[in-house]
Design a protein around this motif. Structure first.
Motif, PDB file in Angstrom:
ATOM      1  N   ARG A 272      17.597  66.203 -65.847  1.00 54.03           N
ATOM      2  CA  ARG A 272      16.537  67.122 -65.488  1.00 54.03           C
ATOM      3  C   ARG A 272      15.256  66.619 -64.839  1.00 54.03           C
ATOM      4  N   ALA A 273      14.574  67.036 -63.969  1.00 52.78           N
ATOM      5  CA  ALA A 273      13.392  66.269 -63.619  1.00 52.78           C
ATOM      6  C   ALA A 273      12.228  67.596 -63.671  1.00 52.78           C
ATOM      7  N   ILE A 274      11.385  66.983 -64.209  1.00 45.52           N
ATOM      8  CA  ILE A 274       9.959  67.896 -64.420  1.00 45.52           C
ATOM      9  C   ILE A 274       8.959  67.708 -63.671  1.00 45.52           C
ATOM     10  N   ILE A 275       8.543  68.602 -62.715  1.00 44.39           N
ATOM     11  CA  ILE A 275       7.444  68.176 -61.834  1.00 44.39           C
ATOM     12  C   ILE A 275       6.416  69.299 -62.102  1.00 44.39           C
ATOM     13  N   GLY A 276       5.294  68.979 -61.471  1.00 42.46           N
ATOM     14  CA  GLY A 276       4.029  70.038 -61.193  1.00 42.46           C
ATOM     15  C   GLY A 276       2.783  69.415 -61.287  1.00 42.46           C
ATOM     16  N   PRO A 277       1.620  70.051 -60.930  1.00 45.22           N
ATOM     17  CA  PRO A 277       0.432  69.073 -60.950  1.00 45.22           C
ATOM     18  C   PRO A 277      -0.243  68.448 -62.053  1.00 45.22           C
ATOM     19  N   ASN A 278      -1.145  67.871 -61.694  1.00 39.73           N
ATOM     20  CA  ASN A 278      -1.881  67.394 -62.850  1.00 39.73           C
ATOM     21  C   ASN A 278      -2.309  68.571 -63.873  1.00 39.73           C
ATOM     22  N   GLY A 279      -2.235  68.509 -65.162  1.00 39.15           N
ATOM     23  CA  GLY A 279      -2.518  69.411 -65.904  1.00 39.15           C
ATOM     24  C   GLY A 279      -1.901  70.457 -66.197  1.00 39.15           C
ATOM     25  N   ALA A 280      -0.474  70.317 -65.890  1.00 39.68           N
ATOM     26  CA  ALA A 280       0.514  71.422 -65.761  1.00 39.68           C
ATOM     27  C   ALA A 280       1.016  71.304 -67.239  1.00 39.68           C
ATOM     28  N   GLY A 281       1.043  70.374 -67.993  1.00 41.16           N
ATOM     29  CA  GLY A 281       1.399  70.692 -69.468  1.00 41.16           C
ATOM     30  C   GLY A 281       2.947  69.497 -69.322  1.00 41.16           C
ATOM     31  N   LYS A 282       3.005  68.640 -68.389  1.00 39.33           N
ATOM     32  CA  LYS A 282       4.229  67.793 -68.609  1.00 39.33           C
ATOM     33  C   LYS A 282       4.418  66.829 -69.626  1.00 39.33           C
ATOM     34  N   THR A 283       3.094  66.251 -69.771  1.00 35.21           N
ATOM     35  CA  THR A 283       3.018  65.176 -70.726  1.00 35.21           C
ATOM     36  C   THR A 283       2.801  65.801 -72.522  1.00 35.21           C
ATOM     37  N   THR A 284       2.164  67.068 -72.358  1.00 34.32           N
ATOM     38  CA  THR A 284       2.142  67.618 -73.389  1.00 34.32           C
ATOM     39  C   THR A 284       3.409  68.111 -74.033  1.00 34.32           C
ATOM     40  N   PHE A 285       4.115  68.382 -73.175  1.00 33.59           N
ATOM     41  CA  PHE A 285       5.629  69.026 -73.503  1.00 33.59           C
ATOM     42  C   PHE A 285       6.280  67.939 -74.211  1.00 33.59           C
ATOM     43  N   MET A 286       6.327  66.691 -73.615  1.00 30.87           N
ATOM     44  CA  MET A 286       7.032  65.495 -74.262  1.00 30.87           C
ATOM     45  C   MET A 286       6.445  65.222 -75.611  1.00 30.87           C
ATOM     46  N   ASP A 287       4.879  65.363 -75.641  1.00 32.71           N
ATOM     47  CA  ASP A 287       4.306  65.063 -76.959  1.00 32.71           C
ATOM     48  C   ASP A 287       4.854  66.067 -77.976  1.00 32.71           C
ATOM     49  N   ILE A 288       5.107  67.286 -77.524  1.00 33.12           N
ATOM     50  CA  ILE A 288       5.580  68.297 -78.666  1.00 33.12           C
ATOM     51  C   ILE A 288       6.775  68.125 -79.012  1.00 33.12           C
ATOM     52  N   VAL A 289       7.769  67.613 -78.088  1.00 31.97           N
ATOM     53  CA  VAL A 289       9.382  67.368 -78.383  1.00 31.97           C
ATOM     54  C   VAL A 289       9.474  66.054 -79.425  1.00 31.97           C
ATOM     55  N   THR A 290       8.354  65.113 -79.208  1.00 27.88           N
ATOM     56  CA  THR A 290       8.677  63.884 -79.981  1.00 27.88           C
ATOM     57  C   THR A 290       7.724  63.954 -81.125  1.00 27.88           C
ATOM     58  N   GLY A 291       7.120  65.065 -81.457  1.00 28.18           N
ATOM     59  CA  GLY A 291       6.272  65.134 -82.620  1.00 28.18           C
ATOM     60  C   GLY A 291       4.887  64.704 -82.651  1.00 28.18           C
ATOM     61  N   LYS A 292       4.440  64.040 -81.300  1.00 29.44           N
ATOM     62  CA  LYS A 292       3.087  63.677 -81.353  1.00 29.44           C
ATOM     63  C   LYS A 292       1.876  64.556 -81.546  1.00 29.44           C
ATOM     64  N   THR A 293       2.544  65.633 -80.849  1.00 32.16           N
ATOM     65  CA  THR A 293       1.519  67.149 -81.009  1.00 32.16           C
ATOM     66  C   THR A 293       2.208  68.228 -81.531  1.00 32.16           C
ATOM     67  N   LYS A 294       1.258  69.054 -82.378  1.00 34.91           N
ATOM     68  CA  LYS A 294       1.933  70.315 -83.047  1.00 34.91           C
ATOM     69  C   LYS A 294       1.595  71.546 -82.377  1.00 34.91           C
ATOM     70  N   PRO A 295       2.424  72.218 -81.798  1.00 38.62           N
ATOM     71  CA  PRO A 295       2.085  73.623 -81.029  1.00 38.62           C
ATOM     72  C   PRO A 295       1.639  74.468 -81.911  1.00 38.62           C
ATOM     73  N   ASP A 296       0.623  75.333 -81.514  1.00 39.55           N
ATOM     74  CA  ASP A 296       0.018  76.503 -82.331  1.00 39.55           C
ATOM     75  C   ASP A 296       1.108  77.564 -82.409  1.00 39.55           C
ATOM     76  N   GLU A 297       2.106  77.864 -81.981  1.00 42.23           N
ATOM     77  CA  GLU A 297       3.387  78.604 -81.915  1.00 42.23           C
ATOM     78  C   GLU A 297       4.480  78.227 -81.101  1.00 42.23           C
ATOM     79  N   GLY A 298       5.761  78.767 -81.676  1.00 43.48           N
ATOM     80  CA  GLY A 298       7.025  78.575 -81.193  1.00 43.48           C
ATOM     81  C   GLY A 298       7.811  77.812 -81.846  1.00 43.48           C
ATOM     82  N   THR A 299       9.218  77.389 -81.220  1.00 41.08           N
ATOM     83  CA  THR A 299      10.056  76.564 -81.984  1.00 41.08           C
ATOM     84  C   THR A 299      10.595  75.471 -80.958  1.00 41.08           C
ATOM     85  N   VAL A 300      11.078  74.371 -81.267  1.00 40.05           N
ATOM     86  CA  VAL A 300      11.890  73.428 -80.371  1.00 40.05           C
ATOM     87  C   VAL A 300      13.089  73.131 -81.258  1.00 40.05           C
ATOM     88  N   LEU A 301      14.138  73.853 -80.711  1.00 40.47           N
ATOM     89  CA  LEU A 301      15.651  73.662 -81.565  1.00 40.47           C
ATOM     90  C   LEU A 301      16.232  72.770 -81.070  1.00 40.47           C
TER      91      LEU A 301
END
Length: 246
Positions: free
Chosen positions: A33-62
């Motif tokens: 899967r490729a993830i694209i989008g402009p700077n600030g779109a949330g691409k790196t933050t998404f990876m940070d959340i999946v790997t436990g570097k950042t804790k989201p305010d809400e939601g689940t990663v199953l």
């Protein structure tokens, strides 16, 4: 295709800025899967959340067959679950040989004391040979990692992650700074890896994404804007307006 990763309703705010906004999408077990989008779109933050570097305010990663929620697990535990991440800048042991780098990656399960007396088995050496062939470095096993080109260091780091047998590999802008030949080889490595595991590539280079020939997810302001083949998403008027038109 059964799902390996399900991101459901994830949101996270930094200092009043909503970096991820009710983000939901799925990744299959053996999928590229490729993830694209402009700077600030949330691409790196998404990876940070999946790997436990950042804790989201809400939601689940199953995750996985048991649909365990990764939120709240620490980074080391998530890595043990089978999630590997490659950052933009390659991090390899420059003073060690390519072979030693790959061997060190293989022994990540051994305790510190045991590592002191560790000797590679025939199976270990065979696995290193397989990995070196997969990443195109069979002829460089004796070379110091610091002597490799930028592209070769990127391949070595991918090999080190593959040595840990991840079920999901997150790769951040692998084509950056590579020669055309290196980019072509990188495409081959990622396509091959995705035959037996999920590989998610965050990339800006559209030509590289086209070569991957996979499903594309476009993020914008922390949400999914469009999803489908590259031709499908690049024909989307909103994608053109917020990303391609820039």
């Amino acid at each position: 295709m059964s799902q390996l990763l399900e991101v459901n309703g994830i949101s996270v705010t930094f200092d009043g800025f909503r970096a991820i906004n009710n983000l939901s999408f799925n990744i299959g077990r053996a999928e590229l899967r490729a993830i694209i989008g402009p700077n600030g779109a949330g691409k790196t933050t998404f990876m940070d959340i999946v790997t436990g570097k950042t804790k989201p305010d809400e939601g689940t990663v199953l995750w996985g067959e048991m649909s365990r929620n990764l939120i709240g697990m620490n980074e080391a535990r998530i890595a043990q679950e089978g999630i590997g991440r490659k950052f933009q800048k390659p991090t390899v042991f420059e003073d060690q040989s390519v072979e030693d780098n790959l061997l060190m990656a293989l022994r990540n399960n051994r305790r510190a004391f045991a590592v002191l007396f560790w000797k590679p088995t025939d199976a270990d050496m065979n696995r290193v040979s397989e990995l070196a062939a997969e990443i195109g470095l069979s002829n460089a096993l004796g070379r110091k990692a610091g002597e490799l080109s930028h592209g070769q260091k990127q391949w070595l780091e991918i090999g080190m992650l593959l040595a840990q047998e991840p079920k999901l590999l997150l790769v951040d802008e692998p084509a950056a700074g590579m020669t055309p030949e290196e980019r072509e080889k990188t495409t081959d490595i990622l396509v091959e890896a995705a035959k037996t595991r999920a590989v998610v590539v965050v990339e800006h280079d559209m030509e590289f994404v086209r070569r991957l020939n996979c499903k594309v997810t476009v993020l914008h302001e922390g949400s999914v804007l469009a999803e489908g083949s590259l031709d499908h998403v690049t024909a989307n008027k909103q994608v053109i307006d917020v990303y391609l038109g820039r």
